[in-house]
Design a protein around this motif. Sequence first.
Motif, mmCIF file in Angstrom:
data_model
loop_
_atom_site.group_PDB
_atom_site.id
_atom_site.type_symbol
_atom_site.label_atom_id
_atom_site.label_comp_id
_atom_site.label_asym_id
_atom_site.label_seq_id
_atom_site.Cartn_x
_atom_site.Cartn_y
_atom_site.Cartn_z
ATOM 1 N N THR A 19 80.456 108.707 22.232
ATOM 2 C CA THR A 19 80.918 109.712 23.193
ATOM 3 C C THR A 19 79.798 110.260 24.066
ATOM 4 O OG1 THR A 19 80.669 111.390 21.461
ATOM 5 C CG2 THR A 19 82.859 110.438 21.770
ATOM 6 N N ALA A 20 78.561 110.265 23.566
ATOM 7 C CA ALA A 20 77.442 110.794 24.344
ATOM 8 C C ALA A 20 76.135 110.288 23.745
ATOM 9 C CB ALA A 20 77.458 112.321 24.367
ATOM 10 N N GLU A 21 75.070 110.437 24.530
ATOM 11 C CA GLU A 21 73.740 110.002 24.093
ATOM 12 C C GLU A 21 72.733 111.102 24.401
ATOM 13 O OE1 GLU A 21 71.635 105.843 24.654
ATOM 14 O OE2 GLU A 21 71.346 107.062 26.461
ATOM 15 N N ILE A 22 71.838 111.347 23.450
ATOM 16 C CA ILE A 22 70.754 112.297 23.679
ATOM 17 C C ILE A 22 69.441 111.536 23.766
ATOM 18 C CG2 ILE A 22 70.334 112.779 21.223
ATOM 19 C CD1 ILE A 22 69.778 115.722 22.094
ATOM 20 N N ASP A 23 68.604 111.932 24.714
ATOM 21 C CA ASP A 23 67.285 111.333 24.933
ATOM 22 C C ASP A 23 66.264 112.458 24.810
ATOM 23 O OD1 ASP A 23 64.869 110.440 26.135
ATOM 24 O OD2 ASP A 23 65.951 109.009 27.385
ATOM 25 N N VAL A 24 65.291 112.305 23.903
ATOM 26 C CA VAL A 24 64.316 113.370 23.680
ATOM 27 C C VAL A 24 62.889 112.845 23.786
ATOM 28 C CG1 VAL A 24 65.882 114.670 22.196
ATOM 29 C CG2 VAL A 24 64.275 113.072 21.172
ATOM 30 N N THR A 25 61.993 113.740 24.176
ATOM 31 C CA THR A 25 60.558 113.544 24.040
ATOM 32 C C THR A 25 60.059 114.632 23.101
ATOM 33 O OG1 THR A 25 59.943 115.035 25.851
ATOM 34 C CG2 THR A 25 60.447 112.737 26.427
ATOM 35 N N THR B 40 69.260 120.561 15.269
ATOM 36 C CA THR B 40 68.227 119.928 14.452
ATOM 37 C C THR B 40 67.689 118.691 15.157
ATOM 38 O OG1 THR B 40 69.836 118.558 13.261
ATOM 39 C CG2 THR B 40 69.263 120.703 12.286
ATOM 40 N N LEU B 41 66.497 118.306 14.744
ATOM 41 C CA LEU B 41 65.900 117.040 15.149
ATOM 42 C C LEU B 41 65.336 116.394 13.896
ATOM 43 C CD1 LEU B 41 64.897 115.039 17.357
ATOM 44 C CD2 LEU B 41 62.773 116.376 17.421
ATOM 45 N N THR B 42 65.800 115.192 13.587
ATOM 46 C CA THR B 42 65.276 114.433 12.456
ATOM 47 C C THR B 42 64.418 113.298 12.993
ATOM 48 O OG1 THR B 42 67.128 114.969 11.004
ATOM 49 C CG2 THR B 42 65.859 113.009 10.461
ATOM 50 N N VAL B 43 63.176 113.255 12.536
ATOM 51 C CA VAL B 43 62.209 112.252 12.985
ATOM 52 C C VAL B 43 61.923 111.321 11.815
ATOM 53 C CG1 VAL B 43 59.916 111.866 13.964
ATOM 54 C CG2 VAL B 43 61.202 113.937 14.565
ATOM 55 N N SER B 44 62.126 110.020 12.023
ATOM 56 C CA SER B 44 61.871 109.033 10.975
ATOM 57 C C SER B 44 60.876 108.000 11.494
ATOM 58 C CB SER B 44 63.173 108.338 10.562
ATOM 59 O OG SER B 44 62.930 107.377 9.545
ATOM 60 N N CYS B 45 59.804 107.790 10.736
ATOM 61 C CA CYS B 45 58.786 106.806 11.107
ATOM 62 C C CYS B 45 58.705 105.729 10.037
ATOM 63 C CB CYS B 45 57.425 107.472 11.274
ATOM 64 S SG CYS B 45 56.113 106.286 11.675
ATOM 65 N N ASP B 46 58.909 104.490 10.460
ATOM 66 C CA ASP B 46 58.869 103.313 9.597
ATOM 67 C C ASP B 46 57.697 102.451 10.076
ATOM 68 O OD1 ASP B 46 59.455 101.012 8.127
ATOM 69 O OD2 ASP B 46 60.988 100.347 9.536
ATOM 70 N N LEU B 47 56.492 102.705 9.532
ATOM 71 C CA LEU B 47 55.313 101.973 9.999
ATOM 72 C C LEU B 47 55.472 100.469 9.750
ATOM 73 C CD1 LEU B 47 52.343 104.324 9.009
ATOM 74 C CD2 LEU B 47 53.240 103.849 11.292
ATOM 75 N N PRO B 48 54.878 99.643 10.623
ATOM 76 C CA PRO B 48 55.149 98.197 10.580
ATOM 77 C C PRO B 48 54.725 97.494 9.299
ATOM 78 C CG PRO B 48 54.168 98.818 12.683
ATOM 79 C CD PRO B 48 54.063 100.015 11.793
ATOM 80 N N THR C 56 67.367 111.196 14.964
ATOM 81 C CA THR C 56 68.743 111.668 15.109
ATOM 82 C C THR C 56 68.648 113.153 15.453
ATOM 83 O OG1 THR C 56 68.996 112.214 12.762
ATOM 84 C CG2 THR C 56 69.639 109.991 13.451
ATOM 85 N N ALA C 57 69.746 113.719 15.940
ATOM 86 C CA ALA C 57 69.689 115.112 16.385
ATOM 87 C C ALA C 57 71.072 115.735 16.311
ATOM 88 C CB ALA C 57 69.147 115.193 17.816
ATOM 89 N N SER C 58 71.111 117.058 16.425
ATOM 90 C CA SER C 58 72.385 117.767 16.541
ATOM 91 C C SER C 58 72.201 118.949 17.477
ATOM 92 C CB SER C 58 72.886 118.251 15.173
ATOM 93 O OG SER C 58 72.049 119.273 14.663
ATOM 94 N N ILE C 59 73.271 119.271 18.205
ATOM 95 C CA ILE C 59 73.341 120.491 19.013
ATOM 96 C C ILE C 59 74.635 121.193 18.618
ATOM 97 C CG2 ILE C 59 73.480 121.483 21.322
ATOM 98 C CD1 ILE C 59 72.072 119.047 22.415
ATOM 99 N N ASP C 60 74.514 122.378 18.052
ATOM 100 C CA ASP C 60 75.689 123.066 17.517
ATOM 101 C C ASP C 60 76.459 122.112 16.597
ATOM 102 O OD1 ASP C 60 75.064 125.421 18.699
ATOM 103 O OD2 ASP C 60 76.746 125.483 20.082
ATOM 104 N N TYR C 61 77.711 121.820 16.943
ATOM 105 C CA TYR C 61 78.569 120.978 16.108
ATOM 106 C C TYR C 61 78.499 119.499 16.473
ATOM 107 C CZ TYR C 61 81.170 122.194 20.318
ATOM 108 O OH TYR C 61 81.517 122.437 21.619
ATOM 109 N N GLU C 62 77.799 119.160 17.556
ATOM 110 C CA GLU C 62 77.735 117.755 17.971
ATOM 111 C C GLU C 62 76.572 117.062 17.266
ATOM 112 O OE1 GLU C 62 77.925 114.936 21.959
ATOM 113 O OE2 GLU C 62 77.466 117.073 22.165
#
Length: 244
Positions: A97-103, A190-198, A210-216
């Motif tokens: 339904t939607a996409e979030i792009d973050v820095t 929330t913002l969840t940051v996951s790092c999987d080193l090579p 992954t992320a959330s804004i209110d209920y989304e």
Amino acid sequence: MSSARARFTAGSDRQLKRGIKMDNRKLSRRQLLKAAGALGVAAAALDPMKVFADENEGQGRVTWDIINVNFVNGSPTHITRGGHAKAQSTNGMHTVTAEIDVTGHGTFPNTDKCSKDVTGGGTWAVTGTTDPACFPGSGTYQVIELLSWHPAPGTLPLPDNTGDRGTPSSGLATLRVLYRDANGTQRRGTLTVSCDLPVGAPACMFEGITASIDYEDFWQSEKPGAGEGNRTLFHISSNGDGDS
């Protein structure tokens, strides 16, 4: 005289009985304290790590980044800051339904405890929807709290040009953030940051956010691509002097 003596004797008996009851209550408290102490010693003997777990937490500081992997002729050459990462929200039929792009970039304590001793933030943009209930738009966000942090094994085989202090690490961090849009409206999420080193990271981890804004809930992370797409990195500084 006999009547007075009887009253005196009765009063003495009542005081004696009251004293015995008080002694019994004191004895009961002593017994309870001794029992509690014995249970505490037994618990420490069974699992001393739980008793002293707090002593080994909070050592140093962690820096997180959404990064670029720079390529030359199709081969990765080095790591820098300034990347983008994306995730998607879906409806009940699991249609996107939607996409979030973050820095973003920031720091938090090296501990798996809620903590407001945090820095950092970045930018966000939600696209793919015109429904105002799904928060289309863009703005900035500020990290306001660490919710959880779990480091993981792994090594970085590329030159690290982020400028961050500490040792590169895989890991999973969940941060509470405050989003602001162009109109100044604020929403928590929330913002969840996951790092999987090579090299050497567990196979069950993902690379990205992954992320959330209110209920989304933007729960569906996107696969890393060439260059700046969906890549993250942690650094752990043992002396507490993490990058800002």
